[in-house]
Scaffold this motif. Structure first.
Motif, mmCIF file in Angstrom:
data_model
loop_
_atom_site.group_PDB
_atom_site.id
_atom_site.type_symbol
_atom_site.label_atom_id
_atom_site.label_comp_id
_atom_site.label_asym_id
_atom_site.label_seq_id
_atom_site.Cartn_x
_atom_site.Cartn_y
_atom_site.Cartn_z
ATOM 1 N N ASP A 1 19.767 -3.157 -2.498
ATOM 2 C CA ASP A 1 18.578 -2.499 -2.153
ATOM 3 C C ASP A 1 17.327 -3.272 -2.375
ATOM 4 N N MET A 2 17.495 -4.567 -2.163
ATOM 5 C CA MET A 2 16.292 -5.625 -2.452
ATOM 6 C C MET A 2 15.484 -5.814 -1.181
ATOM 7 N N LEU A 3 14.296 -4.982 -1.055
ATOM 8 C CA LEU A 3 13.660 -5.369 0.071
ATOM 9 C C LEU A 3 12.662 -6.329 -0.017
ATOM 10 N N ASN A 4 12.575 -7.198 0.791
ATOM 11 C CA ASN A 4 11.643 -8.325 0.739
ATOM 12 C C ASN A 4 10.494 -8.018 2.043
ATOM 13 N N ARG B 1 7.515 -9.626 2.055
ATOM 14 C CA ARG B 1 6.649 -10.852 2.241
ATOM 15 C C ARG B 1 6.361 -11.270 3.665
ATOM 16 N N SER C 1 17.026 10.318 -2.157
ATOM 17 C CA SER C 1 16.724 9.197 -3.177
ATOM 18 C C SER C 1 16.360 7.841 -2.548
ATOM 19 N N GLU C 2 17.219 7.383 -1.443
ATOM 20 C CA GLU C 2 17.188 6.296 -0.747
ATOM 21 C C GLU C 2 15.869 6.078 -0.261
ATOM 22 N N ILE D 1 13.070 7.718 -0.622
ATOM 23 C CA ILE D 1 12.104 7.770 -1.613
ATOM 24 C C ILE D 1 11.723 6.365 -2.232
ATOM 25 N N TYR D 2 13.028 5.855 -2.589
ATOM 26 C CA TYR D 2 12.823 4.550 -3.102
ATOM 27 C C TYR D 2 11.906 3.528 -2.041
ATOM 28 N N ALA E 1 4.037 -0.366 -3.138
ATOM 29 C CA ALA E 1 4.073 -1.441 -3.982
ATOM 30 C C ALA E 1 3.929 -2.731 -3.128
ATOM 31 N N GLN E 2 4.338 -2.904 -2.202
ATOM 32 C CA GLN E 2 4.519 -4.355 -1.569
ATOM 33 C C GLN E 2 3.409 -4.500 -0.585
ATOM 34 N N ARG F 1 8.368 3.958 -1.888
ATOM 35 C CA ARG F 1 7.768 3.451 -2.922
ATOM 36 C C ARG F 1 7.275 1.817 -2.957
ATOM 37 N N GLU F 2 8.646 1.419 -2.488
ATOM 38 C CA GLU F 2 8.605 -0.160 -2.260
ATOM 39 C C GLU F 2 7.416 -0.485 -1.400
ATOM 40 N N ALA G 1 7.573 11.690 -2.640
ATOM 41 C CA ALA G 1 7.757 10.181 -3.430
ATOM 42 C C ALA G 1 6.370 9.938 -4.362
ATOM 43 N N PHE G 2 5.517 10.419 -3.960
ATOM 44 C CA PHE G 2 4.065 10.336 -4.757
ATOM 45 C C PHE G 2 3.465 11.481 -5.405
#
Ligand SMILES: Nc1nc2c(ncn2[C@@H]2O[C@H](COP(=O)(O)OP(=O)(O)OP(=O)(O)O)[C@@H](O)[C@H]2O)c(=O)[nH]1
Lengths: 414, 299
Positions: B167-170, B172, B12-13, B15-16, B23-24, B19-20, B48-49
């Motif tokens: 689980d907040m992946l930054n 930027r 789960s982790e 795949i999360y 998206a990022q 996806r990040e 994941a996709f």
């Protein structure tokens, strides 16, 4: 297998790395090449015992200075559980790395040096554990060998610590006190023979008995959309799936859901994971959800059960732990990331500076690196957040400095 | 339809995280070596996709000293899944003088991959490079974040990493920087093998016990090949061996083994007293070998 995530905490040199090294050694999780390397380095440092902290201090600077600078993640398993341990730094200067390590953990081990008792850093780490709402806390009173394994010393520390807990407003937390000598393995994996007066379990025995399902939160289900899946192939021509993670509770096929922020409603048509479909997805699962209606859903949107919609707000009160060298000041603007959604945030005011040591709180004109305060933020667009106490995943955010792009702070919504 | 989904939390982790990344970032790539960890990544990305195809290419930095079995496997996998594969060769950088071949008994092209990798990142303007490194592999890796920011020179600033809370992946970054992403950071070697077994994922044959021409050096077993330097007194023998990692031939030693199925491999690892990287000569160079390579932009 059951996985338990643990973080260590405690002041510099209280023996965090040593305790983990000892746990690895006693559970035979260190391979012979790693033990050889530890023996070699210990000899090189002129020690007549094995310096187990060398098993976790992975950076050159750490080994040179003999301190932990950043979190190391260590893995071991027993017949019963898999453990992921975050070995965090004790130094005040690296508190932000301690927060990083503790934030992903479900339980923690706070070390106290038996000779020093409860000191400022113990309090700070205990405070951060409470802020994160870590339910299961082991207080390991270490270096008992240096106080002749004295029961009085242990009892005194237990009573000092219990006083700290009285001030805390987190009553669900369970504290377990264990006297140990990490260096000599007393009460680490096995019960100590030197402290027969102590009738409780060893650290490992206690960890083995923790029921991880009791550490889960019982809050309302939330689903933050990470990305939209549109294959546009012949077979899946009209497929439009929302990929994301279920946090807390669960979603079922047929659930009526509300999409935030648009507040449009629909029903869950399918819960897909790879080539299969499921009736229900519990908390923690990464799935793809399709809806019965063709509505507009994008990254940053959130699905909730209709009837469980959190309140929308453009003003947030939060406890913020500051992690950047540039201080947080009223008027500053940051990017606030709440789940997969980003909004602009302006610091309206710092309401209070929260003391994380025994000194009175400082003035509330700014929050400097590693300081914690209560802050009001004004947002460019409303967010649908819960308070952290009610819903961990939907009650926290990070603040990103848009000039440096770094993660400058973490917030817990009040 | 099945009742309640029971997902492996590590899956789960991962795949999360995948996806990040999509998206990022605008231009991610998956660093593919043909080893079990990168094969696991491909499987996770597929899941994941789904039902979309994996939405990024694979990049293989080819040292030219690979086991032929790995390359065959790579090409087959890419064809079956309809993926885009980019290959950049260390040999080209040696030929044009950008990289200088090491000499002597322990010479290896492992370190030379960094130059080729950094050039490829620049050539394709990749902003996220997904890798299969795990924290349990090595003590410097145990310190690295899941989203690990690298500067324009590919360097890792290990003493000043971005906080990574919850689980907040930054992701930027500034133009020219890139992020190395490690979706299986929290997996152990055994987790990877158990996953491969549970998912019935195919892996290259050299992971299984087979008879091979080898020679002994420093207590390790080396593959006899034109690419591996050998002293006159290092005699070639035949032995039943397998590989625990499949890096470059010049830095990957074999282990004596009879394990010819995944189940037997799992049993063997459970009972093993040597770590996976114990058979990696590149880490034995010094206590800080991995950290130094990472600072310079290695995987
Ligand atoms: N006598 C004695 N010494 C100990 C014990 N536990 C740890 N030590 C010693 O205390 C020193 C510090 O131990 P570490 O494990 O590096 O401490 P730490 O808490 O990880 O330190 P930081 O990570 O830098 O905050 C080392 O010299 C250890 O050998 C113990 O139970 N008894």
């Amino acid at each position: 297998m059951e996985v338990l995530k643990i973080a260590t905490a405690g002041s510099v040199d209280d023996g965090k790395s040593t305790l983990i090294g000892r746990l690895l050694y006693d559970t035979r999780s260190l391979t012979s090449d790693k033990i050889e390397a530890i023996e070699k380095s210990s000899r090189k440092k002129g020690l007549d015992y094995l310096d187990f902290s060398l098993a976790t201090d992975g950076l050159v600077a750490e080994r040179e200075q003999g301190i932990t600078i950043d979190v190391a993640h260590i893995y071991f398993s027993t017949q019963k559980k898999s453990y992921i341990i975050a070995d965090t730094p004790g130094h005040v200067e690296y508190t932000r790395n301690m927060v990083t390590g503790a934030s992903t953990s479900e339980a923690s081990i706070i070390l106290v040096d038996a000779r020093k008792g409860v000191i400022e850093q113990t309090y700070r780490h205990f405070f951060i554990n409470n802020l994160l709402r870590i339910k299961e806390v082991v207080v390991a009173v270490n270096k008992m060998d240096l106080v002749n394994y004295s029961e009085e010393v242990f009892n005194e520390i237990v009573s000092d610590f219990t006083k700290l807990q009285q001030d805390s407003n987190f009553k669900e937390q369970r504290l377990t006190f264990i006297p140990v000598s990490a260096l000599w393995g007393e009460n680490i994996a096995e019960r100590s023979t030197a402290m027969k007066w102590f009738e409780g379990p060893s650290v490992l025995e206690h960890l083995e008995n923790i029921k991880t399902e009791n550490l889960q939160e019982t809050s309302q289900a939330r689903f933050s959309v990470q990305t939209v899946i549109r294959p546009k192939t012949n077979e899946f021509h009209d497929y439009r799936g929302y990929a994301g993670k279920v946090t807390a509770s669960s979603f079922k096929v047929g659930d009526e859901v509300t999409v935030l922020p648009s507040l449009t409603t629909s029903t869950i048509k399918e819960i897909c994971f790879f080539e299969e479909q499921f009736d229900e997805a519990p908390a923690g699962s990464s799935v793809t959800i399709t809806l019965t209606d063709d509505i507009n859903v994008a990254r940053g949107d959130m699905l909730v059960k209709t009837g469980e919609v959190p309140e929308a707000t453009k003003e947030v009160n939060a406890t913020i732990c500051w992690m950047d060298g540039k201080p947080l000041l009223p008027g500053n603007k940051y990017l606030l990331q709440h789940n997969t959604n980003g909004v602009l945030a302006k610091i309206d005011k710092i309401n209070a500076h929260i003391a994380t040591n025994f000194q009175p709180a400082g003035d509330a004109s700014s929050l400097k690196l590693n300081e914690i305060g209560s802050v009001t933020l004004k947002l460019s667009k409303p967010v649908f957040a819960d308070s952290y106490n009610k819903n961990k995943e939907n009650g926290r955010f990070i603040l990103i400095d848009s000039q440096t792009n770094t993660t400058a702070g973490v917030g817990f919504i009040q | 339809m099945k009742p309640v989904l029971k997902q492996n939390p590590l899956e789960s982790e991962a795949i999360y995280i995948f996806r990040e990344v999509v998206a990022q970032f605008e231009n991610p790539v998956l660093l593919f070596s043909g080893g079990k960890d990168s094969i696991t990544l491909v499987r996770l990305a597929q899941k994941a996709f789904y039902p979309s195809r994996i939405p990024f290419p694979l990049l293989h930095i080819d040292t030219g000293h690979n086991f032929p079995e790995t390359i065959e496997f790579r090409d087959r996998l890419v064809k079956e899944l309809g993926l885009q594969l980019i290959v950049r060769n260390v040999q080209d950088d040696i030929d044009n003088g950008k990289a200088i071949e090491e000499k002597g008994k322990y010479s290896s092209r492992n370190g030379l991959q960094t130059t080729t990798l950094l050039d490829a990142i620049e050539e394709f303007k990749f902003d996220a490079c997904i890798g299969g490194a795990r924290r349990d592999e090595e003590k410097a890796r145990a310190k690295e974040r899941i989203f690990s920011v690298r500067n324009d020179f590919g360097e890792w600033d290990e003493k000043n990493q971005r906080p990574e809370v919850f689980d907040m992946l930054n992701g930027r970054i500034h133009l020219g920087q890139n992020v190395r992403v490690f979706p299986i950071s929290n997996w152990t070697e055994l987790d990877v093998w158990s996953y491969i077994a549970a998912e019935r994922v195919e892996i290259p044959s050299i992971y299984f016990s087979h008879e091979r021409e080898i020679f002994d050096r420093d207590g390790l077993i080396w593959s006899a090949s034109e690419h591996v330097y050998r002293e006159d007194d290092e005699r070639i023998q035949k032995r039943k061996v397998r590989f625990r990692t499949v890096g470059d031939m010049t830095c990957t030693a074999a282990v004596a083994s009879e394990a010819d199925t995944i189940e037997k491999i799992i049993q063997e690892i459970r009972g093993s007293s040597i770590s996976e990287r114990g058979a990696r000569i590149d880490d034995k160079r010094s206590e800080a070998a991995m950290e130094t390579r990472k600072q310079q932009g290695y995987f």
